[in-house]
Design a protein around this motif. Structure first.
Motif, short mmCIF file in Angstrom:
data_model
loop_
_atom_site.label_atom_id
_atom_site.label_comp_id
_atom_site.label_asym_id
_atom_site.label_seq_id
_atom_site.Cartn_x
_atom_site.Cartn_y
_atom_site.Cartn_z
N THR A 1 57.21 47.80 89.38
CA THR A 1 56.17 47.10 88.64
C THR A 1 55.39 48.10 87.79
OG1 THR A 1 55.95 45.41 90.35
CG2 THR A 1 54.13 45.62 88.79
N THR B 1 52.46 48.73 84.78
CA THR B 1 51.35 48.26 83.94
C THR B 1 51.00 49.37 82.96
OG1 THR B 1 49.77 49.02 85.61
CG2 THR B 1 50.33 46.67 85.64
N LYS C 1 54.50 50.22 74.40
CA LYS C 1 55.15 49.35 75.39
C LYS C 1 56.56 48.96 74.95
CE LYS C 1 52.69 46.16 77.66
NZ LYS C 1 51.68 45.11 77.96
N GLU D 1 60.03 49.94 76.98
CA GLU D 1 61.08 48.99 77.34
C GLU D 1 62.46 49.51 76.93
OE1 GLU D 1 58.64 44.74 77.04
OE2 GLU D 1 60.20 45.20 75.58
N GLN E 1 64.90 47.17 80.20
CA GLN E 1 64.12 46.04 80.72
C GLN E 1 64.64 45.52 82.05
OE1 GLN E 1 63.93 43.84 76.74
NE2 GLN E 1 62.03 43.20 77.70
N TRP F 1 56.86 43.93 84.05
CA TRP F 1 55.48 44.22 83.63
C TRP F 1 54.51 43.56 84.61
CZ3 TRP F 1 54.66 48.04 80.59
CH2 TRP F 1 55.48 48.34 79.50
#
Length: 223
Positions: free
Chosen positions: A188, A190, A207, A211, A216, A221
């Protein structure tokens, strides 16, 4: 070139040649902008053969020359608009790089030519991105050390490290790189913007780069 190659090859370019963008490249770029608009709800517009925006004092102060094509980054006013403009604008920037074009994010050093694009009620022009054939390919910018922009417990997964490396290649206002990526649990992530001018736009750009670098499929996210 793939997207990671486009990230490595792409540098900010402020000086452009007189060469016109070929019709087939123009159509492919327009099609991609429309696709991104559908995905994002933005109102990005490609402005062609319009030199007035970069003909004033501020543009010359910013060392821009020969700019006659640009992408107007427009969307509905909201707290998320700037980050969304960064994320989807960088998608278009890297697509342009793949098509053999040069670009530069431009926040202040241009003039608003209101007849060149459409801003609907409730919308806002955030900034523009110059596009065309550069007289050079630009130069690489200096980057912070990875440790300065990430927080994670050891051992740090390889995909996270690759994401950070890609994020550090993202263009940011004044090369400030004021963002931090946090890894919690196994996968996870952030990301938070620091304080300063255009840091939310910079975060959106970073961001998207993250990715691409991380893949991905390797993470989610977090909020």
């Amino acid at each position: 070139m793939d997207l990671m190659e486009a990230i490595k090859e792409r540098h900010s370019v402020r000086s452009y040649s007189e060469r016109s963008i070929a019709d087939e490249i123009k159509m492919e770029l327009l099609s991609y902008i429309e696709q991104c608009n559908r995905e994002s709800g933005l109102h990005m517009q490609l402005v062609l053969d319009e030199p007035k925006a970069f003909d004033g004092f501020m543009a010359h102060y910013g060392k821009f020359s020969g700019v006659k094509n640009y992408i107007a980054m427009i969307g509905k006013k909201s707290a998320e608009l700037e980050e969304k403009c960064g994320y989807y604008g960088e998608k278009v920037v890297l697509k342009a790089q793949q098509l053999g074009l040069n670009t530069c994010w431009v926040a202040l050093t241009y003039s608003k030519v209101k007849t060149a694009f459409q801003v609907n009620p409730g919308e806002k022009l955030c900034l523009v991105i110059s596009v065309g054939y550069g007289t050079t390919n630009g130069i690489e910018h200096k980057s912070k050390q990875p440790e300065a922009v990430m927080k994670a417990q050891n051992p740090i997964p390889e995909w996270f490290q690759k994401g950070i490396q890609a994020a550090l290649l993202a263009p940011t206002a004044m090369n400030q790189q004021k963002f931090v990526f946090y890894l919690s649990g196994k996968n996870t992530v952030t990301a938070k913007a620091g304080t300063g001018f255009y840091t939310k736009i910079d975060l959106g750009i970073a961001k998207y780069h993250f990715e691409i670098g991380a893949g991905q499929e390797n993470f989610n996210w977090g909020s």
